[in-house]
Design an enzyme around this catalytic site. Sequence first.
Site, PDB file in Angstrom:
ATOM      1  N   SER A  39       0.880   5.405   3.914  1.00 63.54           N
ATOM      2  CA  SER A  39       0.432   4.016   3.841  1.00 63.54           C
ATOM      3  C   SER A  39       1.005   3.226   2.670  1.00 63.54           C
ATOM      4  O   SER A  39       1.082   2.007   2.730  1.00 63.54           O
ATOM      5  CB  SER A  39      -1.095   3.942   3.800  1.00 63.54           C
ATOM      6  OG  SER A  39      -1.590   4.407   2.567  1.00 63.54           O
ATOM      7  N   LYS A  86      -4.476   1.807  -2.614  1.00 67.96           N
ATOM      8  CA  LYS A  86      -3.851   0.624  -2.000  1.00 67.96           C
ATOM      9  C   LYS A  86      -3.486  -0.381  -3.085  1.00 67.96           C
ATOM     10  O   LYS A  86      -3.909  -0.290  -4.227  1.00 67.96           O
ATOM     11  CB  LYS A  86      -4.810  -0.058  -1.010  1.00 67.96           C
ATOM     12  CG  LYS A  86      -5.393   0.850   0.060  1.00 67.96           C
ATOM     13  CD  LYS A  86      -4.359   1.343   1.034  1.00 67.96           C
ATOM     14  CE  LYS A  86      -5.005   2.329   2.011  1.00 67.96           C
ATOM     15  NZ  LYS A  86      -4.049   3.215   2.614  1.00 67.96           N
TER      16      LYS A  86
END
Length: 173
Positions: A39, A86
């Site tokens: 990701s 993230k």
Amino acid sequence: MEIFFILRKILIGVPIGFALVKPFVLDTFGYIARVDGVSMQPTLNPDSKTTDYVFLNHWSVRHYNIHRGDIISFTSPKSPNRFLIKRVVGLAGDVVSTIGYKTSVSQVPDGHCWVEGDNTGYSMDSNSFGPVALGLITGKATCIVWPPSRWQYLIPFLPSHRAPLNLSLPVAA
């Protein structure tokens, strides 16, 4: 006989001292964590052969001192036993363009931030679960510490196509 007494005290005292100090150090300063998944490619784990380990700095987020472009670790809002990593795309008050969220734009509420993976389409992020409460943030990834060929500081940046809609920021191209 006296040496055995001293040795016994050391053998008992060191593990107890370590057990008391270790949580303080980890909770206050930070620790090294393995980054799994794709990701955050290409920033982290740039290929299928590389697994990055990053230093998660707890000290830098204790007063929620985060900025757009920072890479943070946080407790997953969907699975509290998992931690995610993230990039911060929006802060409280920012209006962000979403990718597949329930609305095409979203304003980040107070006490929250909007996070996204760098590898759009392969990330479980705010586009899946919405804004993240600042209280869920556990650390800021400040550098890659392993493998040695990838040693580097993680410089915060925000891709220009992900900048909040209500800001004119100097952003990376």
